[in-house]
Enzyme design. Structure first.
Site, PDB file in Angstrom:
ATOM      1  N   HIS A 130       0.774  -1.178   0.241  1.00  0.00           N
ATOM      2  CA  HIS A 130       0.038   0.035  -0.014  1.00  0.00           C
ATOM      3  C   HIS A 130       0.779   1.413   0.092  1.00  0.00           C
ATOM      4  CE1 HIS A 130      -3.674   2.542   1.053  1.00  0.00           C
ATOM      5  NE2 HIS A 130      -4.408   1.249   0.378  1.00  0.00           N
ATOM      6  N   ASP A 191      -7.567   4.365   8.807  1.00  0.00           N
ATOM      7  CA  ASP A 191      -8.864   4.308   8.178  1.00  0.00           C
ATOM      8  C   ASP A 191      -9.019   2.952   7.431  1.00  0.00           C
ATOM      9  OD1 ASP A 191      -9.971   6.658   9.104  1.00  0.00           O
ATOM     10  OD2 ASP A 191      -8.851   7.853   7.729  1.00  0.00           O
ATOM     11  N   GLU A 302     -13.129  12.706  12.751  1.00  0.00           N
ATOM     12  CA  GLU A 302     -12.537  13.369  11.744  1.00  0.00           C
ATOM     13  C   GLU A 302     -13.440  14.151  10.916  1.00  0.00           C
ATOM     14  OE1 GLU A 302     -11.009  10.330   9.017  1.00  0.00           O
ATOM     15  OE2 GLU A 302      -9.768   9.127  10.376  1.00  0.00           O
TER      16      GLU A 302
END
Length: 552
Positions: A130, A191, A302
């Site tokens: 990632h 997240d 958030e």
């Protein structure tokens, strides 16, 4: 007359000699060119033979290592290791190691170390791939597939101070599923949960819980590390603590995380999930900063920015059940930049009534647009794994494996309004190609002994531009446009000296890295010289070149 006849032949011969001289010169020149060509062909052949011999020698030496796993030289395997989520950088390794044990990794790194500075071989640990800009790649080197590493499974300890022992190659989603069997869960998350433990701990691991529990690296009790010399070392706050803090947020520069012990807490069953909108940035930030210090308020905070979005209400209340759909449908953005505050309160079923009262109390103190309150209730695991649901939708449309030119910034609280005025007011024109996150965190929850660099203020904001580029687009959703926009944002931050630090940073030169680390650079460099003196590890970060000479 005779004199004339004697001179004439001489004159004629000189003329003839001049005519003969140039063909001779050309012939010599051709021979020289031919010789040079032959020499170059021979030289290149020798180099190629030597290179091939060297590669064959390295291949043989790797295959001869006493490991349980295996080295793969398969072209498809190499191609996969040369790609990442950013989908912009591709560096093909020589081989991919699929380790079955920590020993496999240690033996491999120690072998590369033993080759000394004359070898250009490097090693990169790759988790779920990632990375955004080739950080887990190793051109012509060895990529270690950390997901192949299985270390005694995930072990949960549910005593007075619960924790879980995991492999560096375990995915956080698997850690969550296992700990939930004991009614427990890690305290801090990213997240997106389909990332490896070692991968996020090498960066920081930030999400909406960081204001309370700090990033993931603030919730680690112990680690097992393979250093750049192939040594296996256990470390914690009390044991080999210099290595412990070096590796946390160390971008893989000081060692490969093979095991980690993570703090746990009792896991809730349900989550009350809320979104509200603001048109005033000052009110938006004031409410966020108020909430991160409020007692018994929210467990996750958030925010994100909305600019020029079509179908605004539907986009923003994705998967939510509006309390009053008629009232919500009347809301008009009128082309304004809007700011969404996203909140979550964890609870168990028997606490439902009490939690509802607490939520209403805290919401009553906020200055959001009253007609834009949306809330829903979901299970804890569905909330934490919410991004994976979006991933499935994007994959089905072929929009997941595209370039992701993300830009993540830590911005001091004192500069966040200047930043917002210029960036959201003049540089960023729309957010249709990906979300823009913005939320505050407490510096007190971060341990400055780790390798992560953050702004020097008590509160700073994470601002993340999470764009996905459409390959066929030449407009606002195209890669070049997004990269240009990112460049303008960074140039503005530097020009105005905002004290911004990049998160998941990538720089081209060591001078830029030195600027990034600032006062921490000398200790960062010193740690490198101790734990990876040949600069074998994590070459894709571009911080150090292999065989670099460290000055005292």
């Amino acid at each position: 007359m005779l004199h004339f006849n004697l001179l004439h032949p001489l004159t004629t011969n000189l003329s003839s000699m001049k005519k003969l001289r140039y063909p001779c010169f050309n012939l010599v020149r051709e021979y020289n060119i031919l010789f040079i060509k032959c020499f170059m062909i021979l030289l290149i052949s020798c180099i190629t033979i030597r290179l091939n011999f060297s590669l064959s020698s390295i291949h043989f030496s790797l295959k001869s290592l006493p490991i349980e796993g295996n080295f793969s030289f398969d072209e498809l395997d190499l191609k996969n290791a040369a790609r990442d989520f950013g989908n912009r950088y591709q560096s093909h390794p020589m081989t991919v190691l699929h380790p079955k044990s920590v020993s496999d990794i240690a033996v491999t790194v120690k072998h590369v170390w033993s080759l000394g500075p004359s070898s250009e071989l490097t090693v990169a640990a790759r988790g779920h791939g990632h990375s955004l800009q080739g950080q887990a790649q190793a051109h012509g080197g060895i990529v270690i597939n950390m997901e192949s590493l299985k270390v005694e499974g995930i072990k949960v300890y549910d005593g007075e101070f619960p924790y879980v022992d995991v492999s560096g190659g375990d995915l956080w989603i698997n850690v969550l599923n296992e700990t939930l069997k004991y009614g427990l869960a890690p305290r801090s998350w990213t997240d997106y949960l389909h990332l490896t433990v070692g991968g996020t701990l090498s960066n920081a691991g930030v999400s909406g819980q960081a204001f309370r529990h700090g990033p993931q690296i603030s919730n680690v009790l112990k680690m097992e590390i393979v250093t750049g010399t192939g040594e296996v070392v256990n470390c914690s706050e009390k044991q080999n603590n210099e290595l412990f803090y070096s590796v946390l947020g160390g971008l893989g520069q000081f060692g490969i995380i093979t095991k980690a012990r993570i703090k746990l807490e009792p896991a809730p069953v349900m989550v009350k999930w809320i979104r509200v909108l603001y048109s005033d940035f000052t009110a938006f930030t004031r409410d966020q900063e108020q909430l991160i210090f409020a007692e018994k308020a929210f467990d996750y905070i958030e925010g994100f920015v909305i600019k020029n979005r079509t179908g605004l209400v539907n986009n923003w209340r994705l998967s939510f059940n509006p309390q009053d759909p008629v009232q919500a449908s009347k809301f008009k953005s009128d082309g304004r930049t809007l700011f969404c505050l996203e909140l979550a309160k964890y609870f168990n079923l028997e606490e439902s009534s009490e939690v509802n009262q607490e939520v209403e109390k805290h919401l009553s103190h906020l200055n959001y647009i009253q007609s834009t309150l949306f809330q829903t209730e979901v299970t804890y695991i569905d909330f934490l794994d919410r991004v994976h649901i979006s991933e499935a939708k994007l994959r089905s449309k072929g929009l997941w494996d595209v370039p992701h030119p993300w830009l993540n910034l830590f911005i001091p609280k004192s500069k966040i309004h200047n930043f917002a005025d210029t960036v959201f007011g003049n540089i960023v024109k729309e957010t249709s190609n990906g979300p823009i996150l913005i939320y505050p965190v407490n510096k007190s929850k971060w341990d400055e002994r780790t390798s992560v660099v953050i702004p020097d203020e008590d509160i700073f904001y994470l601002v993340a531009f999470l764009a996905s580029a459409i390959p066929s687009s030449n407009g606002g959703e195209g890669l070049e446009h997004i990269l240009s926009q990112n460049k303008r944002i960074l140039e503005y931050c530097e020009r105005e000296d905002l004290g911004v630090k990049q998160y998941l940073a990538h720089y081209s030169t060591q001078e830029e890295w030195q600027t990034h680390y600032g006062p921490k650079w000398e200790i960062f460099k010193q740690r490198k010289s101790i734990y990876d003196p040949l600069a074998i590890l994590a070459p894709g970060q571009g911080i150090f070149q292999k065989s670099i000479t460290f000055s005292s």
